[in-house]
Motif scaffolding. Structure first.
Motif, mmCIF file in Angstrom:
data_model
loop_
_atom_site.group_PDB
_atom_site.id
_atom_site.type_symbol
_atom_site.label_atom_id
_atom_site.label_comp_id
_atom_site.label_asym_id
_atom_site.label_seq_id
_atom_site.Cartn_x
_atom_site.Cartn_y
_atom_site.Cartn_z
ATOM 1 N N HIS A 112 -28.403 -16.256 -16.858
ATOM 2 C CA HIS A 112 -28.281 -17.694 -16.678
ATOM 3 C C HIS A 112 -29.651 -18.158 -16.201
ATOM 4 O O HIS A 112 -30.030 -17.933 -15.048
ATOM 5 N N ASP A 128 -30.598 -19.649 -12.888
ATOM 6 C CA ASP A 128 -30.638 -18.794 -11.702
ATOM 7 C C ASP A 128 -32.066 -18.576 -11.220
ATOM 8 O O ASP A 128 -32.288 -18.212 -10.056
ATOM 9 N N ASP A 167 -23.756 -23.664 -13.313
ATOM 10 C CA ASP A 167 -24.980 -23.041 -12.798
ATOM 11 C C ASP A 167 -25.621 -23.911 -11.724
ATOM 12 O O ASP A 167 -26.086 -23.414 -10.691
#
Length: 223
Positions: free
Chosen positions: A87, A90, A126
């Motif tokens: 992701h 991140d 996210d």
């Protein structure tokens, strides 16, 4: 180091544009013969991994980087390669503070072939996950209106009211509580991610992917 990028969409282009500038890599695109010649495979298309791809990759022994989301978790676990589902947010250094009640407006990406729920919601998750100490999403409601989705989520005793436009462009920035947010610096994010994987510093757990799978399936059932 030989790197194979699989995919033709906006995600594949992002990896190509960034990794092109690394002098420690040889890049290849969508070349599936002699797949074991590559040190790293980047499977860049969300939701594309399936049983057919499993058969192509099941004897590959090196590193596979999957762009999130990929929900065939059981098949991915059966691969013998070292595998990561990444992701990119991140690795974003921008951090945000949430209020008790928050509004998130996400720009329409449908013209880029993005699905409002399957492709956009993981990015919203996210954003929430990377700016909270406790990630435990509760889906309160989801309503599809003529030109937008309206979604309410709860996490860590905070409410998130999310608006996703599904008809017309209304800007290219995420808006959090009436403030425009900059997009992540993907050039920096991809390079940080790649360095961490090559130095074996990145977590290869698939727990987050399982959580996202549960949340998105619940949303799809509520539409």
């Amino acid at each position: 180091m030989k790197v194979l990028i699989i995919g033709n969409d906006i995600h594949a282009k992002r990896y190509k544009d960034v990794l092109f500038f690394r002098n420690d890599l040889e890049l290849y695109y969508n070349e599936y013969e002699n797949i074991n010649l590559y040190d790293v495979i980047i499977f860049s298309v969300p939701f594309m991994f399936d049983y057919e791809w499993f058969l192509k990759l099941k004897y590959y022994k090196n590193i596979i980087i999957f762009e999130k989301c990929q929900f065939e978790i059981e098949l991915i676990n059966k691969l013998i390669a070292k595998k990561y589902i990444v992701h990119l947010r991140d690795f974003d250094t921008n951090k945000f503070k949430f209020k008790k009640e928050n509004q998130i407006i996400w720009p329409n990406l449908i013209n880029d072939g993005m699905n409002e729920i399957k492709h956009t919601i993981p990015n919203v998750l996210d954003l929430i996950r990377n700016n909270t100490s406790n990630f435990d999403i509760n889906v309160i409601s989801i309503n599809k209106e003529e030109k937008s989705y309206h979604i309410k989520l709860e996490n860590d005793n905070k409410l998130f009211c999310i608006i996703i436009n599904n008809k017309e462009k209304f800007g290219d920035k995420v808006i959090l509580n009436k403030k425009e947010l900059n997009w992540p610096d993907y050039f920096k994010c991809i390079n940080i991610m790649f360095d961490k994987i090559l130095s074996n510093e990145l977590d290869d757990s698939l727990d987050i992917e399982n959580k996202y799978k549960t949340i998105i399936k619940e949303m799809e059932e509520k539409i």
